[in-house]
Design a protein around this motif. Structure first.
Motif, short mmCIF file in Angstrom:
data_model
loop_
_atom_site.label_atom_id
_atom_site.label_comp_id
_atom_site.label_asym_id
_atom_site.label_seq_id
_atom_site.Cartn_x
_atom_site.Cartn_y
_atom_site.Cartn_z
N PHE A 1 0.85 -1.19 0.00
CA PHE A 1 0.00 0.00 0.00
C PHE A 1 0.89 1.24 0.00
O PHE A 1 0.67 2.19 -0.76
N SER A 2 1.89 1.22 0.85
CA SER A 2 2.82 2.34 0.97
C SER A 2 3.53 2.63 -0.35
O SER A 2 3.54 3.77 -0.83
N TYR A 3 4.09 1.59 -0.97
CA TYR A 3 4.88 1.79 -2.19
C TYR A 3 4.00 2.20 -3.38
O TYR A 3 4.27 3.20 -4.06
N TYR A 4 2.94 1.44 -3.63
CA TYR A 4 2.12 1.72 -4.80
C TYR A 4 1.28 2.98 -4.63
O TYR A 4 0.97 3.66 -5.62
N GLY A 5 0.89 3.31 -3.40
CA GLY A 5 0.18 4.55 -3.17
C GLY A 5 1.03 5.76 -3.48
O GLY A 5 0.59 6.71 -4.16
N MET A 6 2.28 5.75 -2.99
CA MET A 6 3.21 6.84 -3.27
C MET A 6 3.52 6.91 -4.76
O MET A 6 3.52 7.99 -5.38
N ARG A 7 3.77 5.74 -5.36
CA ARG A 7 4.15 5.69 -6.77
C ARG A 7 3.01 6.12 -7.70
O ARG A 7 3.25 6.73 -8.75
N ALA A 8 1.77 5.85 -7.30
CA ALA A 8 0.62 6.14 -8.15
C ALA A 8 0.47 7.63 -8.46
O ALA A 8 -0.03 8.00 -9.51
N ILE A 9 0.91 8.47 -7.52
CA ILE A 9 0.71 9.91 -7.69
C ILE A 9 1.97 10.65 -8.11
O ILE A 9 1.95 11.87 -8.26
N LEU A 10 3.08 9.93 -8.31
CA LEU A 10 4.35 10.61 -8.56
C LEU A 10 4.32 11.48 -9.81
O LEU A 10 4.73 12.65 -9.77
N VAL A 11 3.84 10.93 -10.93
CA VAL A 11 3.87 11.69 -12.19
C VAL A 11 2.95 12.91 -12.10
O VAL A 11 3.33 14.01 -12.53
N ILE A 12 1.76 12.74 -11.54
CA ILE A 12 0.84 13.87 -11.37
C ILE A 12 1.44 14.90 -10.41
O ILE A 12 1.35 16.12 -10.66
N PHE A 13 2.08 14.45 -9.34
CA PHE A 13 2.73 15.37 -8.39
C PHE A 13 3.82 16.18 -9.08
O PHE A 13 3.90 17.40 -8.93
N MET A 14 4.65 15.50 -9.89
CA MET A 14 5.78 16.19 -10.53
C MET A 14 5.32 17.16 -11.61
O MET A 14 5.97 18.18 -11.85
N THR A 15 4.19 16.88 -12.26
CA THR A 15 3.72 17.75 -13.34
C THR A 15 2.72 18.81 -12.89
O THR A 15 2.44 19.75 -13.65
N GLN A 16 2.20 18.70 -11.65
CA GLN A 16 1.16 19.65 -11.22
C GLN A 16 1.39 20.27 -9.84
O GLN A 16 0.90 21.37 -9.58
N HIS A 17 2.09 19.60 -8.94
CA HIS A 17 2.13 20.04 -7.54
C HIS A 17 3.53 20.39 -7.02
O HIS A 17 3.64 20.86 -5.90
N LEU A 18 4.56 20.15 -7.79
CA LEU A 18 5.93 20.40 -7.31
C LEU A 18 6.16 21.89 -7.11
O LEU A 18 5.75 22.72 -7.92
N MET A 19 6.83 22.24 -6.00
CA MET A 19 7.07 23.65 -5.64
C MET A 19 8.56 23.92 -5.54
O MET A 19 9.39 23.00 -5.50
N ASN A 20 8.92 25.20 -5.48
CA ASN A 20 10.32 25.55 -5.19
C ASN A 20 10.44 26.08 -3.77
O ASN A 20 9.43 26.15 -3.03
N ALA A 21 11.64 26.47 -3.36
CA ALA A 21 11.87 26.89 -1.98
C ALA A 21 11.11 28.16 -1.63
O ALA A 21 10.85 28.44 -0.45
N SER A 22 10.72 28.95 -2.63
CA SER A 22 9.98 30.19 -2.40
C SER A 22 8.47 29.98 -2.33
O SER A 22 7.72 30.95 -2.16
N GLY A 23 8.03 28.73 -2.47
CA GLY A 23 6.61 28.44 -2.40
C GLY A 23 5.88 28.62 -3.70
O GLY A 23 4.65 28.68 -3.74
N GLN A 24 6.63 28.74 -4.83
CA GLN A 24 6.02 28.89 -6.14
C GLN A 24 6.06 27.55 -6.88
O GLN A 24 6.93 26.71 -6.62
N ARG A 25 5.15 27.38 -7.84
CA ARG A 25 5.10 26.14 -8.60
C ARG A 25 6.38 25.96 -9.42
O ARG A 25 6.86 26.90 -10.05
N ASP A 26 6.91 24.75 -9.39
CA ASP A 26 8.14 24.44 -10.11
C ASP A 26 7.98 23.06 -10.76
O ASP A 26 8.76 22.15 -10.52
N VAL A 27 6.93 22.94 -11.60
CA VAL A 27 6.55 21.63 -12.12
C VAL A 27 7.46 21.20 -13.28
O VAL A 27 8.12 22.03 -13.91
N MET A 28 7.45 19.90 -13.56
CA MET A 28 8.24 19.33 -14.64
C MET A 28 7.38 19.17 -15.90
O MET A 28 6.15 19.13 -15.82
N THR A 29 8.06 19.06 -17.05
CA THR A 29 7.36 18.67 -18.27
C THR A 29 6.97 17.20 -18.16
O THR A 29 7.49 16.46 -17.31
N GLU A 30 6.05 16.77 -19.02
CA GLU A 30 5.62 15.38 -18.98
C GLU A 30 6.78 14.42 -19.22
O GLU A 30 6.91 13.39 -18.55
#
Length: 445
Positions: A30-59
């Motif tokens: 549950f721990s591994y697949y739950g974390m892994r399931a949201i990784l791509v969406i997290f990296m493309t939509q929710h990733l932030m920088n140290a200043s609290g601004q969005r710092d998302v990745m390309t697909e």
């Protein structure tokens, strides 16, 4: 310790440590697949920088790092096996690396920047990958000569626990990301990993604990008699690595494709990451279907060897990956496609997983020399790592400096489909060659 081992040898029932191992496995998965399931969406939509601004990745960047992480997870079993065999033994290795695993989850909860992501995924790769070769072997250690006949049944529960944990996680954790944010979504897998560690620790007085074997493995590898079997398995694993290059994209390119598709079913709109739950659900349904239905039926008409099953699974993968390729061609023209069209792709890919992954594991156990079984399992996991490294490299290489891509989205899917077809045909030739050698060896005996 030795007294407890003797008691286990005379037991005729399920070893008392098994419920703790199965419970641990369900929570850890549950721990591994739950974390892994949201990784791509997290990296493309929710990733932030140290200043609290969005710092998302390309697909493509997100897919590249996703597969690099998965590759690291499946490279670490070599590290875990060495720790268990030479220094700590399996029980202590599992406990200590589970703590590292928990720290990785904590990093993802408290830091949503690229630094927190890198630290968290690095620690999780060490923990999740390091315990992987130890846990299943620890199951076998619990059995003695009087209850060995129950091992198959227990491994059935073990495999069911894996897929049940994964299925529930893929439904719950993406919902948390959507409705409660990234910290809450990563906290749930972290808490389940903490629970998994506690459950395993609670069984410490009921486990059979096999001490590390030290230098025995090196001595065994010095014998020339083991190398023909190891060479054959290495050749098979190299081709099977291409299967993993495609299969693991269930968590990356298929999720990103689902994001662009119609996902409303009745009054419910499915989240892109939740579609992955079809895989563990289908695994739980298809595994007994293949064992008791498909394989007996096919055996009436063809010689259904392990290598034949793997070859058929590779061909199924070609068809499975062609479906999202066709879907992507429609999406690239602005045509709306409903998520239901991904369902047959998941069904076929899961059927391929049953035929390739489960069969390859069984074949490895039977073909590997007794003294090198742990090494062979580490090599099998390395093939998964190799497939993910290839996919990661492709995603980084197709990016141009101006942000354009060397492969369009549809061409990307067709590239992997064609690669899988070539690999399947090559594997069929290899199968014929290896089976001829086996027949010749049998005739000489």
């Amino acid at each position: 310790m030795s007294l407890y081992k003797n008691q286990q040898d005379t037991s005729i029932g399920i070893p008392p440590g098994i419920p703790y191992i199965v419970g641990n496995e369900a929570a850890e998965r549950f721990s591994y697949y739950g974390m892994r399931a949201i990784l791509v969406i997290f990296m493309t939509q929710h990733l932030m920088n140290a200043s609290g601004q969005r710092d998302v990745m390309t697909e493509q960047e997100a897919q590249g790092y996703f597969h690099l992480f998965v590759a690291s997870v499946y490279l670490m079993p070599v590290f875990g096996a060495l720790l268990a065999d030479f220094f700590w033994g399996k029980y202590r290795t599992i406990i200590l690396l589970s703590m590292v695993y928990c720290l990785g989850h904590l990093s993802l909860v408290v830091d949503d920047t690229r630094l927190g992501l890198a630290l968290g995924l690095g620690l999780i790769a060490i923990g999740a990958g390091g315990i992987k070769p130890c846990v299943s072997a620890h199951v076998g250690d619990q059995f003695g000569s009087h209850n060995l006949h129950l091992l198959g049944k227990v491994f059935g529960w073990f495999y069911f626990a894996i897929n049940l944990g994964a299925f529930l996680a893929i439904l719950v954790v993406p919902w948390l990301l959507e409705h409660a944010g990234a910290s809450a979504a990563f906290a749930a897998p972290g808490l389940l990993m903490l629970l998994a560690t506690w459950v395993f620790w609670s069984g410490r007085r009921r486990f059979v604990k096999i001490p590390p074997s030290g230098m025995r493995l090196i001595k065994d590898l010095s014998e020339r008699s083991v190398w023909p079997a190891l060479s054959k398995l290495a050749l098979i694993y190299t081709l099977v690595a291409v299967f993993w290059a495609l299969f693991e994209q269930i968590g990356s390119s298929w999720v990103l494709q689902a994001e662009k598709m119609g996902r409303r079913i009745g009054n419910v709109e499915l989240l892109p990451s939740q579609i992955q739950a079809l895989n563990p659900l289908f695994i739980m349904l298809l595994t007994p279907c293949f064992s008791y239905g498909v394989y007996p039926f096919l055996s009436r008409y063809i010689s259904l060897t392990a290598l034949t099953k793997i070859a058929m699974g590779l061909l199924l993968t070609v068809v499975a990956f062609a479906i999202p390729a066709i879907i992507q061609m429609q999406l690239d023209q602005g045509v709306q496609v409903h998520i239901v069209w991904q369902l047959p792709a998941y069904l076929l890919m899961t059927a391929a997983e049953v035929m390739v992954s489960i069969t390859c594991l069984e074949y490895s156990y039977t073909e590997a020399p007794k003294s090198t079984k742990s090494l062979v399992m580490a090599a099998y996991f390395f093939s998964i790592s190799l497939g993910n490294l290839f996919t990661s490299a492709i995603n980084f290489l197709i990016q141009n400096a101006d942000g354009s891509l060397k492969l369009s989205r549809a061409d990307y899917f067709w590239f992997f489909t064609g690669l899988m077809l070539a690999t399947a045909l090559l594997f069929m030739l290899l199968t014929r060659m290896l089976e001829k050698k086996d027949l010749a060896r049998t005739a000489l005996r």
